[in-house]
Motif scaffolding. Structure first.
Motif, PDB file in Angstrom:
ATOM      1  N   GLY A  29       0.820  -1.223   0.000  1.00  0.00           N
ATOM      2  CA  GLY A  29       0.000   0.000   0.000  1.00  0.00           C
ATOM      3  C   GLY A  29       0.851   1.269   0.000  1.00  0.00           C
ATOM      4  O   GLY A  29       0.339   2.366   0.237  1.00  0.00           O
ATOM      5  N   ILE A  55      -2.790   5.343   2.471  1.00  0.00           N
ATOM      6  CA  ILE A  55      -3.846   5.557   3.448  1.00  0.00           C
ATOM      7  C   ILE A  55      -3.508   6.675   4.443  1.00  0.00           C
ATOM      8  O   ILE A  55      -4.373   7.349   4.973  1.00  0.00           O
ATOM      9  CB  ILE A  55      -4.189   4.204   4.149  1.00  0.00           C
ATOM     10  CG1 ILE A  55      -5.655   4.162   4.553  1.00  0.00           C
ATOM     11  CG2 ILE A  55      -3.272   3.885   5.291  1.00  0.00           C
ATOM     12  CD1 ILE A  55      -6.544   3.866   3.406  1.00  0.00           C
ATOM     13  N   LEU A  62      -9.557   4.413  -1.771  1.00  0.00           N
ATOM     14  CA  LEU A  62     -10.147   3.071  -1.921  1.00  0.00           C
ATOM     15  C   LEU A  62      -9.161   2.063  -2.496  1.00  0.00           C
ATOM     16  O   LEU A  62      -9.412   0.862  -2.490  1.00  0.00           O
ATOM     17  CB  LEU A  62     -11.357   3.151  -2.873  1.00  0.00           C
ATOM     18  CG  LEU A  62     -12.658   3.744  -2.319  1.00  0.00           C
ATOM     19  CD1 LEU A  62     -13.688   3.870  -3.418  1.00  0.00           C
ATOM     20  CD2 LEU A  62     -13.197   2.841  -1.214  1.00  0.00           C
ATOM     21  N   PRO A  64      -6.325   0.760  -1.560  1.00  0.00           N
ATOM     22  CA  PRO A  64      -5.861  -0.381  -0.752  1.00  0.00           C
ATOM     23  C   PRO A  64      -6.849  -1.544  -0.738  1.00  0.00           C
ATOM     24  O   PRO A  64      -6.438  -2.698  -0.663  1.00  0.00           O
ATOM     25  CB  PRO A  64      -5.698   0.230   0.646  1.00  0.00           C
ATOM     26  CG  PRO A  64      -5.359   1.659   0.375  1.00  0.00           C
ATOM     27  CD  PRO A  64      -6.200   2.037  -0.800  1.00  0.00           C
ATOM     28  N   SER A  65      -8.166  -1.235  -0.885  1.00  0.00           N
ATOM     29  CA  SER A  65      -9.117  -2.351  -0.878  1.00  0.00           C
ATOM     30  C   SER A  65      -8.973  -3.199  -2.156  1.00  0.00           C
ATOM     31  O   SER A  65      -9.323  -4.376  -2.162  1.00  0.00           O
ATOM     32  CB  SER A  65     -10.552  -1.835  -0.711  1.00  0.00           C
ATOM     33  OG  SER A  65     -10.822  -0.879  -1.687  1.00  0.00           O
ATOM     34  N   VAL A  66      -8.475  -2.589  -3.223  1.00  0.00           N
ATOM     35  CA  VAL A  66      -8.236  -3.370  -4.459  1.00  0.00           C
ATOM     36  C   VAL A  66      -7.141  -4.400  -4.195  1.00  0.00           C
ATOM     37  O   VAL A  66      -7.166  -5.516  -4.714  1.00  0.00           O
ATOM     38  CB  VAL A  66      -7.849  -2.430  -5.627  1.00  0.00           C
ATOM     39  CG1 VAL A  66      -7.497  -3.209  -6.880  1.00  0.00           C
ATOM     40  CG2 VAL A  66      -8.979  -1.451  -5.929  1.00  0.00           C
ATOM     41  N   ARG A  68      -6.726  -5.908  -1.503  1.00  0.00           N
ATOM     42  CA  ARG A  68      -7.304  -7.007  -0.714  1.00  0.00           C
ATOM     43  C   ARG A  68      -8.175  -7.918  -1.551  1.00  0.00           C
ATOM     44  O   ARG A  68      -8.015  -9.126  -1.528  1.00  0.00           O
ATOM     45  CB  ARG A  68      -8.124  -6.429   0.445  1.00  0.00           C
ATOM     46  CG  ARG A  68      -7.238  -5.895   1.578  1.00  0.00           C
ATOM     47  CD  ARG A  68      -8.055  -5.630   2.831  1.00  0.00           C
ATOM     48  NE  ARG A  68      -9.035  -4.571   2.683  1.00  0.00           N
ATOM     49  CZ  ARG A  68      -8.744  -3.265   2.796  1.00  0.00           C
ATOM     50  NH1 ARG A  68      -7.492  -2.876   3.049  1.00  0.00           N
ATOM     51  NH2 ARG A  68      -9.669  -2.360   2.653  1.00  0.00           N
ATOM     52  N   ASP A  69      -9.109  -7.333  -2.336  1.00  0.00           N
ATOM     53  CA  ASP A  69     -10.051  -8.225  -3.064  1.00  0.00           C
ATOM     54  C   ASP A  69      -9.680  -8.455  -4.531  1.00  0.00           C
ATOM     55  O   ASP A  69     -10.281  -9.278  -5.206  1.00  0.00           O
ATOM     56  CB  ASP A  69     -11.492  -7.698  -2.948  1.00  0.00           C
ATOM     57  CG  ASP A  69     -11.661  -6.319  -3.537  1.00  0.00           C
ATOM     58  OD1 ASP A  69     -10.821  -5.908  -4.363  1.00  0.00           O
ATOM     59  OD2 ASP A  69     -12.648  -5.635  -3.174  1.00  0.00           O
ATOM     60  N   LYS A  71     -10.309  -6.799  -7.066  1.00  0.00           N
ATOM     61  CA  LYS A  71     -11.364  -6.445  -8.033  1.00  0.00           C
ATOM     62  C   LYS A  71     -11.113  -5.059  -8.621  1.00  0.00           C
ATOM     63  O   LYS A  71     -10.655  -4.155  -7.914  1.00  0.00           O
ATOM     64  CB  LYS A  71     -12.729  -6.444  -7.344  1.00  0.00           C
ATOM     65  CG  LYS A  71     -13.241  -7.839  -7.089  1.00  0.00           C
ATOM     66  CD  LYS A  71     -14.651  -7.776  -6.576  1.00  0.00           C
ATOM     67  CE  LYS A  71     -15.138  -9.176  -6.246  1.00  0.00           C
ATOM     68  NZ  LYS A  71     -16.081  -9.163  -5.154  1.00  0.00           N
ATOM     69  N   ARG A  73     -12.419  -1.445 -10.156  1.00  0.00           N
ATOM     70  CA  ARG A  73     -13.535  -0.528  -9.888  1.00  0.00           C
ATOM     71  C   ARG A  73     -13.509   0.547 -10.965  1.00  0.00           C
ATOM     72  O   ARG A  73     -12.427   1.027 -11.317  1.00  0.00           O
ATOM     73  CB  ARG A  73     -13.405   0.098  -8.499  1.00  0.00           C
ATOM     74  CG  ARG A  73     -13.655  -0.895  -7.373  1.00  0.00           C
ATOM     75  CD  ARG A  73     -13.034  -0.412  -6.077  1.00  0.00           C
ATOM     76  NE  ARG A  73     -13.381  -1.264  -4.942  1.00  0.00           N
ATOM     77  CZ  ARG A  73     -12.821  -2.436  -4.686  1.00  0.00           C
ATOM     78  NH1 ARG A  73     -11.898  -2.915  -5.494  1.00  0.00           N
ATOM     79  NH2 ARG A  73     -13.186  -3.144  -3.625  1.00  0.00           N
TER      80      ARG A  73
END
Ligand SMILES: Nc1ncnc2c1ncn2[C@@H]1O[C@H](COP(=O)(O)OP(=O)(O)OP(=O)(O)O)[C@@H](O)[C@H]1O
Ligand SMILES: [Mg+2]
Length: 455
Positions: A29, A55, A62, A64-66, A68-69, A71, A73
């Protein structure tokens, strides 16, 4: 081969050249890279962010959430202070492992400008479509066809019936008899009336250009071809009617291509790779004798039968002279002109004239006469020269047929022909004929020569 640092140099160069803002984080990150455009759009400078966890610098991020999953966006709207932008995000993978993530952003003002431009283009397109629609509308209907003559009425009835069907129509008739008028009336009475009526005169366009007019071409199909290519008339006429005027003048190679469209319902633009579907009704017209042309191999028989589902023959004006006065009347009504006095002898001359140019010639003659006559009266000297000339020639012929000399010649001719009919054309027969007529054989020969009687 390039070294790793050279590769990174290349990559940074490319990223700087991109018109969108780009930010890359590693698997932890931490921000590894941003470009100039990113700073411009978000207001975050390189030294504030590179090497630091995203962060920390941008708590609402947002990306960092990529990590994790994994996906992607798209089209995420972000607003920070006065800055508004739209972001797409995606993971960066290597050997099935997420090793980082990238965020690509576009300033809203640019998106806004593009949306405005799109709106402008859409409005323009609508205006053009409207203008085009007006351009390709048939203006005449059956109510514009004037005439009560029986043979004309039969053709009109036939045309009305065929208008309700979707059959191809073949119209023949001399120049100026109303072929285009009928074609428009049929279109306007058909279920295709709200779609284009596209006329093309095959004789007026050089044969080398006719193919691209009819079928269009793709961009770069040949040198000098227009950017973006060209839409052909078949495509323009889709769902409507294509009026192929003077179809007898269509070159043979194009007749083949036309037949294919009629049979398959598809065509290919010049230089095009794919077939395009079209739904077009064909009304074709000519004043040529296509059957003669077929015999001389100048017109394809198979195409003739395709277009000739229904044949309408429009009678020439000389076969319906009883319509002359109603047509004249309709011309004055249409122009909103006061009806002038047309002398009896002028009407007789118009009735006697043979009208090689048919209704068009009659319309022109009336317009000419109205212009020539300054008063509310049309007299002989107001008529066009061609009509006056034919009338004068007829008068001279009539006068000469009354002369004594002419009468004597005709009587002699009849007497000699009658005598030869009885006696026969042999030398013996002629001798007998001379005796019957009371003249010498030499004198009979002389007279036969003078009167153009075959020996
Ligand atoms: N029955 C009719 N009643 C009124 N006007 C007519 C009639 N027939 C033809 N016209 C008029 O005569 C003119 C010639 O008609 P049109 O152009 O349809 O003839 P055309 O047969 O297509 O001629 P061309 O062979 O020269 O192309 C037009 O102005 C048309 O409106
Ligand atoms: Mg015409």
């Amino acid at each position: 081969m390039y070294t790793d640092s050279q590769k990174v140099g290349w990559l940074e160069g490319i990223i700087e050249a991109v018109h969108d803002g780009i930010l890359v984080i590693d698997r932890n990150g931490v921000v590894r890279l941003i470009n100039e455009e990113y700073s411009k759009i978000t207001g975050v400078e390189k030294d504030q962010i590179i090497g630091r966890p995203l962060i920390e610098v941008r708590p609402g991020a947002l990306l960092p959430s990529v990590l994790r999953d994994g996906k992607t966006r798209e089209g995420i709207f972000r607003k920070e202070k006065s800055k508004e932008y739209v972001v797409d995000m995606a993971p960066i993978c290597s050997q099935n492992e997420i090793i980082g993530a990238v965020s690509i952003c576009k300033s809203i003002s640019e998106v806004y400008e593009l949306t405005k431009e799109l709106k402008r283009s859409k409005t323009r397109l609508k205006q053009l479509e409207k203008a085009f629609g007006n351009l390709h509308q048939a203006k005449y209907s059956f109510s514009n066809i004037v005439g009560n003559n029986e043979s004309l009425k039969k053709v009109v009835d036939q045309a009305k019936k065929v208008a309700a069907s979707d059959l191809n129509v073949f119209i023949t008739g001399e120049s100026g008899t109303g072929k285009e008028l009928f074609a428009q009336a049929i279109h306007n009475e058909s279920k295709r009336r709200n779609d284009p009526f596209v006329p093309i005169n095959c004789a007026a366009i050089p044969s080398s250009l006719l193919e691209s007019e009819l079928f269009g071409y793709e961009e770069g199909a040949f040198t000098n071809s227009k950017d973006g290519g060209k839409i052909g008339l078949f495509e323009l006429a889709n769902h409507g009617t294509l009026f192929l005027d003077e179809i007898g003048d269509m070159p043979l190679n194009l007749q083949g291509k036309l037949l294919r469209v009629l049979q398959e319902g598809t065509f290919r633009k010049i230089g095009g790779l794919t077939e395009q579907k079209v739904d077009v009704r064909i009304i074709a017209a000519t004043n040529k004798n296509l059957l003669n042309m077929i015999q001389k191999n100048h017109f394809r028989e198979d195409l003739f039968y395709r277009i000739n589902a229904v044949h309408l023959r429009i009678p020439p004006l000389r076969e319906r002279k009883n319509d002359i006065s109603s047509i004249i009347l309709s011309i004055f009504e249409k122009q909103n002109w006061k009806l002038p006095i047309i002398s009896q002898d002028v009407m007789q001359i118009l009735q006697a004239y043979d009208w090689p140019g048919n209704i068009r010639e009659l319309k022109n003659a009336i317009h000419y006469a109205v212009n020539m006559s300054q008063q509310n009266e049309i007299r002989f000297d107001h008529l066009p020269e061609t009509i006056k000339k034919q009338f004068s020639n007829n008068q001279t012929q009539k006068a000469s047929s009354l002369s004594l000399d002419h009468l004597i010649r005709e009587t002699e001719r009849k007497a000699i022909m009658n005598a030869l009919k009885i006696t026969g054309l042999s030398v013996e027969g002629k001798k007998k004929a001379a005796t019957l007529l009371g003249i010498s054989l030499a004198s009979l020969y002389n007279k036969m020569k003078k009167l153009n009687i075959a020996p």
